[in-house]
Scaffold this motif. Structure first.
Motif, PDB file in Angstrom:
ATOM      1  N   MET A   1     -12.958  42.689  22.788  1.00 44.98           N
ATOM      2  CA  MET A   1     -13.480  43.465  21.678  1.00 44.98           C
ATOM      3  C   MET A   1     -14.498  42.603  20.914  1.00 44.98           C
ATOM      4  O   MET A   1     -14.202  41.482  20.548  1.00 44.98           O
ATOM      5  N   GLU A   2     -15.677  43.146  20.702  1.00 45.60           N
ATOM      6  CA  GLU A   2     -16.740  42.406  20.048  1.00 45.60           C
ATOM      7  C   GLU A   2     -17.038  43.000  18.677  1.00 45.60           C
ATOM      8  O   GLU A   2     -16.870  44.198  18.450  1.00 45.60           O
ATOM      9  N   LEU A   3     -17.513  42.142  17.804  1.00 38.67           N
ATOM     10  CA  LEU A   3     -17.854  42.614  16.459  1.00 38.67           C
ATOM     11  C   LEU A   3     -18.946  43.674  16.496  1.00 38.67           C
ATOM     12  O   LEU A   3     -18.942  44.621  15.698  1.00 38.67           O
ATOM     13  N   ARG A   4     -19.898  43.534  17.445  1.00 37.97           N
ATOM     14  CA  ARG A   4     -21.018  44.484  17.477  1.00 37.97           C
ATOM     15  C   ARG A   4     -20.537  45.891  17.817  1.00 37.97           C
ATOM     16  O   ARG A   4     -21.085  46.880  17.303  1.00 37.97           O
ATOM     17  N   GLN A   7     -18.882  47.221  14.749  1.00 39.82           N
ATOM     18  CA  GLN A   7     -19.924  47.528  13.765  1.00 39.82           C
ATOM     19  C   GLN A   7     -20.603  48.858  14.092  1.00 39.82           C
ATOM     20  O   GLN A   7     -20.861  49.677  13.196  1.00 39.82           O
ATOM     21  N   ALA A   8     -20.876  49.078  15.361  1.00 40.22           N
ATOM     22  CA  ALA A   8     -21.514  50.334  15.767  1.00 40.22           C
ATOM     23  C   ALA A   8     -20.602  51.521  15.487  1.00 40.22           C
ATOM     24  O   ALA A   8     -21.033  52.557  14.954  1.00 40.22           O
ATOM     25  N   PHE A   9     -19.329  51.394  15.848  1.00 43.19           N
ATOM     26  CA  PHE A   9     -18.370  52.477  15.631  1.00 43.19           C
ATOM     27  C   PHE A   9     -18.229  52.809  14.148  1.00 43.19           C
ATOM     28  O   PHE A   9     -18.284  53.985  13.751  1.00 43.19           O
ATOM     29  N   VAL A  10     -18.069  51.797  13.313  1.00 44.14           N
ATOM     30  CA  VAL A  10     -17.919  52.016  11.876  1.00 44.14           C
ATOM     31  C   VAL A  10     -19.186  52.650  11.300  1.00 44.14           C
ATOM     32  O   VAL A  10     -19.110  53.558  10.453  1.00 44.14           O
ATOM     33  N   ALA A  11     -20.355  52.242  11.771  1.00 46.94           N
ATOM     34  CA  ALA A  11     -21.608  52.814  11.273  1.00 46.94           C
ATOM     35  C   ALA A  11     -21.719  54.290  11.626  1.00 46.94           C
ATOM     36  O   ALA A  11     -22.197  55.101  10.817  1.00 46.94           O
ATOM     37  N   VAL A  12     -21.280  54.675  12.828  1.00 42.93           N
ATOM     38  CA  VAL A  12     -21.322  56.088  13.230  1.00 42.93           C
ATOM     39  C   VAL A  12     -20.471  56.930  12.291  1.00 42.93           C
ATOM     40  O   VAL A  12     -20.878  58.007  11.832  1.00 42.93           O
ATOM     41  N   VAL A  13     -19.267  56.414  11.978  1.00 40.66           N
ATOM     42  CA  VAL A  13     -18.362  57.163  11.107  1.00 40.66           C
ATOM     43  C   VAL A  13     -18.907  57.212   9.681  1.00 40.66           C
ATOM     44  O   VAL A  13     -18.928  58.274   9.045  1.00 40.66           O
ATOM     45  N   GLN A  14     -19.368  56.102   9.182  1.00 43.76           N
ATOM     46  CA  GLN A  14     -19.808  56.048   7.792  1.00 43.76           C
ATOM     47  C   GLN A  14     -21.082  56.835   7.536  1.00 43.76           C
ATOM     48  O   GLN A  14     -21.267  57.389   6.449  1.00 43.76           O
ATOM     49  N   HIS A  15     -21.970  56.897   8.551  1.00 44.86           N
ATOM     50  CA  HIS A  15     -23.267  57.547   8.347  1.00 44.86           C
ATOM     51  C   HIS A  15     -23.351  58.917   9.008  1.00 44.86           C
ATOM     52  O   HIS A  15     -24.413  59.545   9.021  1.00 44.86           O
ATOM     53  N   GLY A  16     -22.254  59.370   9.570  1.00 46.45           N
ATOM     54  CA  GLY A  16     -22.167  60.748  10.030  1.00 46.45           C
ATOM     55  C   GLY A  16     -22.821  61.051  11.358  1.00 46.45           C
ATOM     56  O   GLY A  16     -23.135  62.218  11.636  1.00 46.45           O
ATOM     57  N   VAL A  32     -26.236  52.439  20.419  1.00 52.92           N
ATOM     58  CA  VAL A  32     -25.052  52.737  19.614  1.00 52.92           C
ATOM     59  C   VAL A  32     -24.022  53.482  20.455  1.00 52.92           C
ATOM     60  O   VAL A  32     -22.822  53.164  20.441  1.00 52.92           O
ATOM     61  N   SER A  33     -24.471  54.487  21.208  1.00 58.46           N
ATOM     62  CA  SER A  33     -23.560  55.257  22.060  1.00 58.46           C
ATOM     63  C   SER A  33     -22.889  54.357  23.090  1.00 58.46           C
ATOM     64  O   SER A  33     -21.679  54.470  23.352  1.00 58.46           O
ATOM     65  N   LYS A  34     -23.674  53.458  23.681  1.00 51.70           N
ATOM     66  CA  LYS A  34     -23.127  52.537  24.678  1.00 51.70           C
ATOM     67  C   LYS A  34     -22.067  51.625  24.061  1.00 51.70           C
ATOM     68  O   LYS A  34     -21.026  51.356  24.678  1.00 51.70           O
ATOM     69  N   ALA A  35     -22.311  51.146  22.836  1.00 52.81           N
ATOM     70  CA  ALA A  35     -21.353  50.254  22.178  1.00 52.81           C
ATOM     71  C   ALA A  35     -20.048  50.978  21.882  1.00 52.81           C
ATOM     72  O   ALA A  35     -18.958  50.416  22.074  1.00 52.81           O
ATOM     73  N   VAL A  36     -20.125  52.221  21.415  1.00 56.41           N
ATOM     74  CA  VAL A  36     -18.905  52.976  21.111  1.00 56.41           C
ATOM     75  C   VAL A  36     -18.133  53.274  22.391  1.00 56.41           C
ATOM     76  O   VAL A  36     -16.903  53.174  22.430  1.00 56.41           O
ATOM     77  N   ARG A  37     -18.832  53.653  23.472  1.00 56.35           N
ATOM     78  CA  ARG A  37     -18.160  53.906  24.756  1.00 56.35           C
ATOM     79  C   ARG A  37     -17.462  52.641  25.257  1.00 56.35           C
ATOM     80  O   ARG A  37     -16.355  52.683  25.800  1.00 56.35           O
ATOM     81  N   GLN A  38     -18.121  51.480  25.064  1.00 60.31           N
ATOM     82  CA  GLN A  38     -17.518  50.210  25.493  1.00 60.31           C
ATOM     83  C   GLN A  38     -16.234  49.940  24.720  1.00 60.31           C
ATOM     84  O   GLN A  38     -15.227  49.507  25.295  1.00 60.31           O
TER      85      GLN A  38
END
Length: 315
Positions: A1-4, A7-16, A32-38
């Motif tokens: 699990m990486e911080l990036r 960070q991407a997942f939290v940004a998607v939730v926070q910014h809609g 961003v999509s690739k990071a959340v899928r990972q």
């Protein structure tokens, strides 16, 4: 699990959404999509339920979002605290100083350090040089003051080199001399410091070089008491000139003409140890306050390790 990925997942939730998150993170929507899928692949659960252009947190997503936000906040706190340490806005300096001589040597440095770095706490330990070296080895202090020669396991920054002064009872036969040699005191009883003080070693080795073993009258860890014992005629004491500045005692003070017996005080630290930003700032201020400090010749280091200890490899 990486911080990036967090960070991407939290940004998607926070910014809609992925598009808004990408703008916030200064990257592309596909990244961003690739990071959340990972992240979902690593955790083995779906975090977002995708409904057209919108996404909704799953139950697992709720847990991960709450924890991920905490991890990212903690990471930011770490970075902020490290920046504050580097900028000397906070922190602690653990410092060992001698029982004698600190008024002249270290009190001005302490005052300047406090004025420049008020957010840094100073944890002071006061002891003899031998004890301070032990605390330094144990990691209980980061910097310490000690008398030369110091073991090779330590690095040093010289602070002061002072001749010794013979403190004699009032009316002593040698009190009128401008200076004297140590052998002239061979018949006198000596008043020494407690065994934890390296000054004793300097004195006893000097006596040995001059062919005599001094008679011990008393030991003490208190300068005032030592001076009082000399005034009372119990014996003589050898003290650094620095310790007697401003002293109004009735005891006579005669300079000791023994160049090899100078009192040479240094700041020391472990050779392979980490020095904090606060410790480096203290060393810089010590040079600023005492610009005339001597360079350290080779004899400020002792070649043999302390009893029962092995020297680490030299740099």
């Amino acid at each position: 699990m990486e911080l990036r990925t967090l960070q991407a997942f939290v940004a998607v939730v926070q910014h809609g959404g992925f598009s808004a998150a990408a703008k916030t993170l200064f990257t592309t929507q596909s990244n961003v999509s690739k990071a959340v899928r990972q992240l979902e692949h690593e955790l083995g659960v779906a975090l977002l339920e995708r409904m057209g252009s919108r996404s909704q947190l799953t139950d697992a997503g709720e847990v991960v979002f709450r924890r991920a936000r905490g991890v990212l906040n903690a990471t930011q706190d770490i970075l902020v605290e490290l920046d504050e340490l580097r900028g000397l806005k906070r922190g602690t300096l653990r410092l060992g100083v001698p029982l004698f001589g600190s008024r002249v040597l270290f009190a001005p440095v302490f005052a300047l350090f406090r004025s420049r770095y008020p957010g840094v706490d100073i944890g002071l330990v006061e002891a003899g040089s031998r004890r301070l070296e032990e605390l330094l080895r144990a990691g209980e202090v980061e910097l310490a003051a000690s008398l030369a020669p110091v073991p090779e396991e330590f690095e040093l920054q010289p602070m002061r080199s002072e001749p010794l002064v013979a403190l004699l009872p009032p009316g002593h036969a040698l009190s009128a001399k401008p200076s004297l040699r140590l052998r002239e005191l061979a018949a006198e009883p000596f008043i020494l410091f407690d065994e934890g003080f390296l000054l004793n070693k300097i004195i006893l080795e000097g006596c040995q070089r001059n062919g005599f073993r001094p008679t011990l009258a008393a030991r003490s860890g208190q300068l005032d008491f030592i001076v009082g014992l000399v005034e009372a005629g119990l014996g003589v004491a050898l003290l650094p000139r620095l310790m007697l500045e401003g002293e109004t005692s009735s005891a006579a003070k005669v300079l000791l003409d023994e160049p090899e017996m100078h009192w040479r005080m240094s700041l020391i630290w472990r050779r392979d140890g980490y020095l904090s930003h606060a410790a480096r700032a203290w060393l810089d201020l010590a040079r600023e306050v005492h610009p005339g400090a001597p360079a350290a010749p080779k004899d400020w280091k002792q070649k043999t390790p302390p009893p029962g200890r092995t020297l680490p490899g030299r740099r």
